[in-house]
Design a protein around this motif. Structure first.
Motif, PDB file in Angstrom:
ATOM      1  N   TYR A  34      -2.721  -6.102  -5.569  1.00  0.00           N
ATOM      2  CA  TYR A  34      -2.767  -6.970  -4.397  1.00  0.00           C
ATOM      3  C   TYR A  34      -3.561  -8.255  -4.669  1.00  0.00           C
ATOM      4  O   TYR A  34      -3.757  -9.064  -3.764  1.00  0.00           O
ATOM      5  CB  TYR A  34      -3.401  -6.242  -3.210  1.00  0.00           C
ATOM      6  CG  TYR A  34      -2.434  -5.436  -2.384  1.00  0.00           C
ATOM      7  CD1 TYR A  34      -1.814  -5.987  -1.263  1.00  0.00           C
ATOM      8  CD2 TYR A  34      -2.145  -4.108  -2.699  1.00  0.00           C
ATOM      9  CE1 TYR A  34      -0.947  -5.240  -0.480  1.00  0.00           C
ATOM     10  CE2 TYR A  34      -1.270  -3.356  -1.920  1.00  0.00           C
ATOM     11  CZ  TYR A  34      -0.683  -3.931  -0.815  1.00  0.00           C
ATOM     12  OH  TYR A  34       0.197  -3.180  -0.038  1.00  0.00           O
ATOM     13  N   TYR A  36      -6.820  -8.363  -5.971  1.00  0.00           N
ATOM     14  CA  TYR A  36      -8.278  -8.205  -5.891  1.00  0.00           C
ATOM     15  C   TYR A  36      -8.836  -8.019  -7.295  1.00  0.00           C
ATOM     16  O   TYR A  36      -8.507  -7.049  -7.983  1.00  0.00           O
ATOM     17  CB  TYR A  36      -8.639  -7.004  -5.010  1.00  0.00           C
ATOM     18  CG  TYR A  36      -8.337  -7.251  -3.545  1.00  0.00           C
ATOM     19  CD1 TYR A  36      -9.346  -7.616  -2.657  1.00  0.00           C
ATOM     20  CD2 TYR A  36      -7.034  -7.142  -3.058  1.00  0.00           C
ATOM     21  CE1 TYR A  36      -9.061  -7.860  -1.322  1.00  0.00           C
ATOM     22  CE2 TYR A  36      -6.737  -7.396  -1.733  1.00  0.00           C
ATOM     23  CZ  TYR A  36      -7.755  -7.751  -0.868  1.00  0.00           C
ATOM     24  OH  TYR A  36      -7.467  -8.008   0.449  1.00  0.00           O
ATOM     25  N   ARG A 100     -10.380 -12.759  -3.232  1.00  0.00           N
ATOM     26  CA  ARG A 100     -10.221 -11.306  -3.137  1.00  0.00           C
ATOM     27  C   ARG A 100     -11.001 -10.650  -4.263  1.00  0.00           C
ATOM     28  O   ARG A 100     -10.722 -10.896  -5.439  1.00  0.00           O
ATOM     29  CB  ARG A 100      -8.738 -10.928  -3.226  1.00  0.00           C
ATOM     30  CG  ARG A 100      -7.891 -11.383  -2.049  1.00  0.00           C
ATOM     31  CD  ARG A 100      -6.419 -11.154  -2.333  1.00  0.00           C
ATOM     32  NE  ARG A 100      -5.574 -11.334  -1.171  1.00  0.00           N
ATOM     33  CZ  ARG A 100      -5.060 -12.491  -0.767  1.00  0.00           C
ATOM     34  NH1 ARG A 100      -5.330 -13.595  -1.474  1.00  0.00           N
ATOM     35  NH2 ARG A 100      -4.294 -12.556   0.301  1.00  0.00           N
ATOM     36  N   ALA A 135      -3.761 -11.158   9.858  1.00  0.00           N
ATOM     37  CA  ALA A 135      -3.046 -10.987   8.591  1.00  0.00           C
ATOM     38  C   ALA A 135      -3.981 -10.486   7.496  1.00  0.00           C
ATOM     39  O   ALA A 135      -3.620  -9.608   6.703  1.00  0.00           O
ATOM     40  CB  ALA A 135      -2.403 -12.307   8.173  1.00  0.00           C
ATOM     41  N   ALA A 136      -5.201 -11.045   7.432  1.00  0.00           N
ATOM     42  CA  ALA A 136      -6.178 -10.622   6.422  1.00  0.00           C
ATOM     43  C   ALA A 136      -6.597  -9.177   6.653  1.00  0.00           C
ATOM     44  O   ALA A 136      -6.665  -8.370   5.719  1.00  0.00           O
ATOM     45  CB  ALA A 136      -7.394 -11.535   6.456  1.00  0.00           C
ATOM     46  N   THR A 138      -4.931  -6.865   8.243  1.00  0.00           N
ATOM     47  CA  THR A 138      -3.781  -5.998   7.968  1.00  0.00           C
ATOM     48  C   THR A 138      -3.682  -5.691   6.487  1.00  0.00           C
ATOM     49  O   THR A 138      -3.470  -4.536   6.083  1.00  0.00           O
ATOM     50  CB  THR A 138      -2.481  -6.664   8.457  1.00  0.00           C
ATOM     51  OG1 THR A 138      -2.556  -6.859   9.876  1.00  0.00           O
ATOM     52  CG2 THR A 138      -1.273  -5.802   8.133  1.00  0.00           C
ATOM     53  N   GLU A 139      -3.846  -6.708   5.657  1.00  0.00           N
ATOM     54  CA  GLU A 139      -3.783  -6.492   4.207  1.00  0.00           C
ATOM     55  C   GLU A 139      -4.868  -5.527   3.754  1.00  0.00           C
ATOM     56  O   GLU A 139      -4.604  -4.596   2.970  1.00  0.00           O
ATOM     57  CB  GLU A 139      -3.921  -7.814   3.468  1.00  0.00           C
ATOM     58  CG  GLU A 139      -3.945  -7.641   1.946  1.00  0.00           C
ATOM     59  CD  GLU A 139      -4.042  -8.961   1.203  1.00  0.00           C
ATOM     60  OE1 GLU A 139      -3.066  -9.732   1.251  1.00  0.00           O
ATOM     61  OE2 GLU A 139      -5.102  -9.212   0.569  1.00  0.00           O
ATOM     62  N   ARG A 142      -4.138  -1.946   4.742  1.00  0.00           N
ATOM     63  CA  ARG A 142      -3.032  -1.414   3.933  1.00  0.00           C
ATOM     64  C   ARG A 142      -3.496  -1.077   2.513  1.00  0.00           C
ATOM     65  O   ARG A 142      -3.113  -0.042   1.949  1.00  0.00           O
ATOM     66  CB  ARG A 142      -1.887  -2.426   3.876  1.00  0.00           C
ATOM     67  CG  ARG A 142      -1.083  -2.530   5.165  1.00  0.00           C
ATOM     68  CD  ARG A 142       0.078  -3.514   5.001  1.00  0.00           C
ATOM     69  NE  ARG A 142       0.986  -3.060   3.952  1.00  0.00           N
ATOM     70  CZ  ARG A 142       2.005  -2.225   4.151  1.00  0.00           C
ATOM     71  NH1 ARG A 142       2.227  -1.758   5.363  1.00  0.00           N
ATOM     72  NH2 ARG A 142       2.794  -1.857   3.156  1.00  0.00           N
ATOM     73  N   VAL A 143      -4.315  -1.944   1.925  1.00  0.00           N
ATOM     74  CA  VAL A 143      -4.822  -1.680   0.574  1.00  0.00           C
ATOM     75  C   VAL A 143      -5.638  -0.383   0.565  1.00  0.00           C
ATOM     76  O   VAL A 143      -5.510   0.451  -0.341  1.00  0.00           O
ATOM     77  CB  VAL A 143      -5.663  -2.858   0.056  1.00  0.00           C
ATOM     78  CG1 VAL A 143      -6.351  -2.494  -1.255  1.00  0.00           C
ATOM     79  CG2 VAL A 143      -4.785  -4.090  -0.151  1.00  0.00           C
ATOM     80  N   SER A 240       1.153  -1.636  10.998  1.00  0.00           N
ATOM     81  CA  SER A 240       1.408  -1.808   9.561  1.00  0.00           C
ATOM     82  C   SER A 240       1.198  -0.516   8.771  1.00  0.00           C
ATOM     83  O   SER A 240       1.697  -0.401   7.644  1.00  0.00           O
ATOM     84  CB  SER A 240       0.507  -2.908   8.995  1.00  0.00           C
ATOM     85  OG  SER A 240      -0.847  -2.481   8.917  1.00  0.00           O
TER      86      SER A 240
END
Length: 365
Positions: A34, A36, A100, A135-136, A138-139, A142-143, A240
């Motif tokens: 992703y 990071y 990240r 959006a941040a 959510t990512e 999910r990660v 998500s």
């Protein structure tokens, strides 16, 4: 007694130590995909600098000592997030945002809690610095979920909270002292205490539980739409990961989220006592007082590893004395763990091997 360790410390032996390495590798591997990139801050740094970034509790949990070189007080980190924030604000302050970063390492507490007797632990996580948007967030969520799934953790559940919920609903209708008391009583689910301050906030206690039902109750409470964008954003984040984890909402939970801003979440797993991760949005303070938004998560490796997750059955191939080195090299290239005999009387059983190289083949024992 030889080998005695201080209270709250422990050795991690094979194969558990191998499982710990695999857990970190799989989590960081997902994070890397992703974008990071890993940082590795030192175990200790100047206490005043570290304390300024440890928002919740400061140096209360940190072991401190005097550095014989600088004669200044150093502190061993009780949490890695603060150090990642320092790196983002200083050494990587010039880096385009968002940046990240991922990390893994040991942390140490001055004393243990009643629920967790360990003082030395492993922490793994990711921080997205420069944004705390939907959006941040959510990512990041999910990660965290994908990383745990890649590590073999099952039965995941995420409990969301809105740390600034009460502040936004109350506005300037209560003084600072009363507001703090209301937060405390809502967090403790003290209905009588909340009613004594203002019964209008009692429905917030009931707005907790399975995500969809709790969200519906919370929207009903928000008649003035003070929380509209917050709730819409939270619903998008939850959607998500729908189907990948059980979702719950406890909108007034603040314990452990004192330094979070608009979003917080805890991660649990079936069969593991207590949370295995925590995250949310927060701010990083730069020199000069400028604040920068961020969102991230930390995973607590020890409770995960204590269940045996990642502890695969040993698959070790014993090579009797005299096997040519090139044979071992070829077998290792095929994925075998090879253990070569170094003495005539060495045996596969003594080396905890599952297979032995015999007549040109790997034979199971």
């Amino acid at each position: 007694m030889t080998g005695l360790l201080p209270e709250g410390f422990h050795d991690r032996l094979p194969p558990a130590a191998d499982a710990a390495a695999r857990l970190e590798g799989r989590v960081l591997g997902v994070a890397r995909l992703y974008g990071y990139e890993q940082v590795d801050p030192p175990l200790a740094e100047f206490a005043d600098e570290l304390g300024s970034r440890l928002k919740a509790g400061g140096l209360r949990d940190a072991v401190r000592f005097v550095d014989p070189v600088s004669q200044r007080t150093l502190a061993i980190r009780p949490d890695l997030t603060a150090q990642v924030g320092r790196i983002a604000a200083t050494r990587m302050g010039h880096h385009p945002r968002p940046v990240r970063l991922s990390y893994a390492g040991a942390v140490m507490k001055l004393s243990a809690s009643e629920l967790n007797p360990q003082r030395a632990m492993r922490q793994i996580g990711c921080e997205l610095v420069g944004l705390d948007t939907v959006a941040a967030a959510t990512e990041v969520v999910r990660v965290a979920i994908e990383a745990l799934q890649a590590a073999g953790v099952t039965g995941l559940a995420v409990d969301f909270t809105l740390p600034d919920l009460v502040d936004r609903l109350v506005g300037d209708t209560l003084d600072t002292e009363t507001l703090a008391l209301l937060r405390e009583r809502l967090d403790a689910k003290d209905a009588g205490g909340v009613a004594a301050i203002d019964p209008r906030y009692l429905p917030l206690i009931e707005a907790a539980g399975p995500f969809d039902a709790a969200m519906a109750r919370l929207r009903a409470i928000d008649a003035g739409k003070a929380l509209g964008s917050r709730l819409d954003g939270l619903a998008e984040i939850a959607a998500s990961i729908e189907g990948q984890a059980a979702l719950t909402l406890d909108p007034t939970e603040r314990h452990g989220f004192e330094f979070q801003s608009w979003l917080g979440f805890s991660i649990f797993s079936t069969g593991i006592r207590g949370e295995i991760g925590r995250g949310g949005s927060y701010t990083i303070v730069h020199d000069g007082g400028r604040e920068e938004p961020a969102v991230g998560f930390s995973l607590f490796a020890d409770p995960i590893l204590d269940t045996g997750v990642g502890t695969d059955a040993r698959r070790r191939l014993f090579l009797p004395l005299g096997i040519p080195p090139e044979v071992g090299a070829r077998l290792r290239g095929e994925g075998w763990v090879t253990v070569a005999a170094l003495e005539v009387d060495d045996t596969p059983e003594a080396q905890l091997c599952s297979h032995v190289w015999q007549d040109g083949k790997a034979r199971a024992l």
